[in-house]
Design a protein around this motif. Structure first.
Motif, PDB file in Angstrom:
ATOM      1  N   ILE A   4       0.847  -1.186   0.000  1.00  0.00           N
ATOM      2  CA  ILE A   4       0.000   0.000   0.000  1.00  0.00           C
ATOM      3  C   ILE A   4       0.884   1.238   0.000  1.00  0.00           C
ATOM      4  CG2 ILE A   4      -1.642   1.369   1.363  1.00  0.00           C
ATOM      5  CD1 ILE A   4      -2.788  -1.242   2.426  1.00  0.00           C
ATOM      6  N   ALA A   5       0.566   2.180  -0.887  1.00  0.00           N
ATOM      7  CA  ALA A   5       1.198   3.500  -0.857  1.00  0.00           C
ATOM      8  C   ALA A   5       0.193   4.476  -0.259  1.00  0.00           C
ATOM      9  CB  ALA A   5       1.590   3.942  -2.263  1.00  0.00           C
ATOM     10  N   ASP A  63       2.632  -2.362  -9.702  1.00  0.00           N
ATOM     11  CA  ASP A  63       1.798  -2.127 -10.877  1.00  0.00           C
ATOM     12  C   ASP A  63       1.685  -0.614 -11.097  1.00  0.00           C
ATOM     13  OD1 ASP A  63      -0.122  -1.906 -12.832  1.00  0.00           O
ATOM     14  OD2 ASP A  63      -1.646  -3.094 -11.782  1.00  0.00           O
ATOM     15  N   LEU A  64       2.362  -0.108 -12.111  1.00  0.00           N
ATOM     16  CA  LEU A  64       2.379   1.338 -12.318  1.00  0.00           C
ATOM     17  C   LEU A  64       0.998   1.900 -12.619  1.00  0.00           C
ATOM     18  CD1 LEU A  64       5.698   1.956 -14.266  1.00  0.00           C
ATOM     19  CD2 LEU A  64       5.286   1.711 -11.811  1.00  0.00           C
ATOM     20  N   SER A  65       0.123   1.094 -13.191  1.00  0.00           N
ATOM     21  CA  SER A  65      -1.231   1.572 -13.475  1.00  0.00           C
ATOM     22  C   SER A  65      -2.050   1.762 -12.206  1.00  0.00           C
ATOM     23  CB  SER A  65      -1.962   0.598 -14.413  1.00  0.00           C
ATOM     24  OG  SER A  65      -2.202  -0.647 -13.766  1.00  0.00           O
ATOM     25  N   ALA A  66      -1.581   1.187 -11.085  1.00  0.00           N
ATOM     26  CA  ALA A  66      -2.321   1.283  -9.815  1.00  0.00           C
ATOM     27  C   ALA A  66      -1.791   2.380  -8.914  1.00  0.00           C
ATOM     28  CB  ALA A  66      -2.258  -0.056  -9.078  1.00  0.00           C
ATOM     29  N   VAL A  67      -0.701   3.047  -9.308  1.00  0.00           N
ATOM     30  CA  VAL A  67      -0.084   4.064  -8.454  1.00  0.00           C
ATOM     31  C   VAL A  67      -0.822   5.392  -8.610  1.00  0.00           C
ATOM     32  CG1 VAL A  67       2.016   5.368  -7.948  1.00  0.00           C
ATOM     33  CG2 VAL A  67       2.176   2.956  -8.626  1.00  0.00           C
ATOM     34  N   ASP A  98       4.202  14.065 -13.359  1.00  0.00           N
ATOM     35  CA  ASP A  98       4.736  12.980 -14.183  1.00  0.00           C
ATOM     36  C   ASP A  98       4.934  11.723 -13.333  1.00  0.00           C
ATOM     37  OD1 ASP A  98       6.267  11.940 -16.623  1.00  0.00           O
ATOM     38  OD2 ASP A  98       7.776  11.784 -15.035  1.00  0.00           O
ATOM     39  N   LEU A  99       4.504  10.583 -13.853  1.00  0.00           N
ATOM     40  CA  LEU A  99       4.566   9.326 -13.095  1.00  0.00           C
ATOM     41  C   LEU A  99       5.994   8.970 -12.702  1.00  0.00           C
ATOM     42  CD1 LEU A  99       3.427   6.640 -11.970  1.00  0.00           C
ATOM     43  CD2 LEU A  99       3.595   5.723 -14.302  1.00  0.00           C
ATOM     44  N   VAL A 100       6.940   9.086 -13.624  1.00  0.00           N
ATOM     45  CA  VAL A 100       8.309   8.681 -13.326  1.00  0.00           C
ATOM     46  C   VAL A 100       8.897   9.579 -12.235  1.00  0.00           C
ATOM     47  CG1 VAL A 100      10.615   8.337 -14.272  1.00  0.00           C
ATOM     48  CG2 VAL A 100       8.613   7.743 -15.638  1.00  0.00           C
ATOM     49  N   ARG A 101       8.632  10.878 -12.312  1.00  0.00           N
ATOM     50  CA  ARG A 101       9.107  11.763 -11.247  1.00  0.00           C
ATOM     51  C   ARG A 101       8.451  11.389  -9.921  1.00  0.00           C
ATOM     52  NH1 ARG A 101       8.716  18.427 -10.610  1.00  0.00           N
ATOM     53  NH2 ARG A 101      10.418  18.557  -9.076  1.00  0.00           N
ATOM     54  N   GLY A 158       0.755  -3.050  -5.399  1.00  0.00           N
ATOM     55  CA  GLY A 158       1.537  -4.214  -5.768  1.00  0.00           C
ATOM     56  C   GLY A 158       1.439  -5.324  -4.753  1.00  0.00           C
ATOM     57  N   ARG A 159       2.297  -6.322  -4.957  1.00  0.00           N
ATOM     58  CA  ARG A 159       2.315  -7.512  -4.110  1.00  0.00           C
ATOM     59  C   ARG A 159       3.738  -7.871  -3.719  1.00  0.00           C
ATOM     60  NH1 ARG A 159      -2.383 -10.620  -2.353  1.00  0.00           N
ATOM     61  NH2 ARG A 159      -4.116  -9.804  -3.571  1.00  0.00           N
TER      62      ARG A 159
END
Length: 323
Positions: free
Chosen positions: A163-164, A235-239, A246-249, A286-287
């Motif tokens: 969990i984030a 899972d980047l789509s879940a972040v 920007d996602l990467v930043r 993620g897991r």
């Protein structure tokens, strides 16, 4: 989205690579996770004879950051230490500061930031060390705290849900990847947000996690994975990402309030709901796996961000002991 390029870019970023310095120091000091205080956690945890734990943590700051934004550096001196204590399931009790400056006038903004943050979070500064004959402005801050039950970097298990939990109500400070959601927040809210972590620990809902530090979500996941001798698929789509970021930043950003928690699946919904009740974003991203690596996943593709079996990161798992 070129997943392999993103993984490589993140793995080569200075905020990620900076954590490699930890292994050099702990090796020279002959420290491992078996050492008193369990290095590798966000704070040293010393068992109390009557039960519970004393906590101790400290932070040193990049000189350029302190010199570019001294008031905010002072604020961060308090804030990041309190995050370390909260990440352990604890409550902070006191702070000590060490400052270097050319003179008293040059130190004023730094000290004001320390004072303002200590008042906002209601944790006293009880002493420290002052040097007003230094060529450059610089800062380190230490904190003490207590916990009844621990949240630890060494307790994640394969099968856990990652969990984030991050406060998105903020913005970046200029020049650095520091996402600050604290400066405009009511002080009572700041204190209540940190109180949630010891409540999660004491209720038995969470026993594994770290605060998201320099290195961001991916670097923190790597430290948590290596300490616990597991891996994580993210899972980047879940972040969740704040608008226009920007996602990467975001994956490498250092938020003012941000934690990665490795949670047993049956407890995920309740944990996320408790953060949501405080308007803090909390999502399963993620897991935990048995693979000694952090992998990024997107749209059916997979790329390894870091394999710590091939390239150790902190070198502080319980299986490692220096001769």
């Amino acid at each position: 989205m070129n997943l392999a390029s993103i993984a490589a870019e993140l793995a080569a970023h200075p905020s990620i690579l900076g954590k490699l310095d930890i292994a050099a120091s702990t090796a020279a000091l002959r420290l491992s996770a078996r050492t008193t205080g369990q290095p590798g956690d966000d704070a040293a945890a010393i068992p109390r004879p009557e039960g519970g734990w004393d906590l101790l943590a400290g932070e040193g700051f990049m000189p350029q950051f302190v010199q570019d934004d001294p008031w905010f550096a002072g604020w961060c001196g308090v804030m990041v230490n309190l995050s370390d204590i909260a990440a352990m399931g604890g409550r902070a009790t006191a702070l000590l500061d060490t400052i270097w400056a050319p003179d008293a006038a040059a130190a004023n903004a730094l000290l004001t930031g320390l004072r303002d943050a200590a008042a906002a979070y209601d944790v006293p500064i009880v002493g420290g060390h002052t040097n007003l004959r230094s060529r450059e402005l610089n800062l380190s801050v230490s904190v003490t705290g207590r916990a009844q039950r621990l949240i630890s970097s060494f307790s994640a298990e394969p099968g856990d849900v990652l969990i984030a939990a991050v406060d998105h109500r903020g913005e970046y400070r200029p020049r650095f990847d520091n996402w600050c959601a604290a400066l405009d927040a009511p002080h009572a809210r700041l204190r209540g947000d940190y109180e949630l972590l010891p409540e999660l620990a004491e209720s038995g809902l969470v026993d594994a996690g770290k605060d998201i530090s320099q290195g961001g979500i991916v670097g923190t996941a790597l430290m948590l994975a290596e300490c616990s001798r597991c891996g994580f698929d993210i899972d980047l789509s879940a972040v969740p990402v704040p608008p226009s970021v920007d996602l990467v930043r975001w994956l490498r950003s250092f938020p003012s309030f941000g934690f990665l928690l490795s949670v047993r699946p049956a407890r995920v919904a309740e944990v996320c709901a408790l953060f949501a009740a405080r308007d803090i974003s909390a999502a399963a991203i993620g897991r935990a796996t048995t693979k000694p690596a952090v992998d990024l996943i997107f749209g059916g593709e997979r790329a390894t961000f870091w394999d710590y079996a091939a390239s150790p990161y902190l070198s502080l798992s319980k299986e490692i002991a220096y001769a």
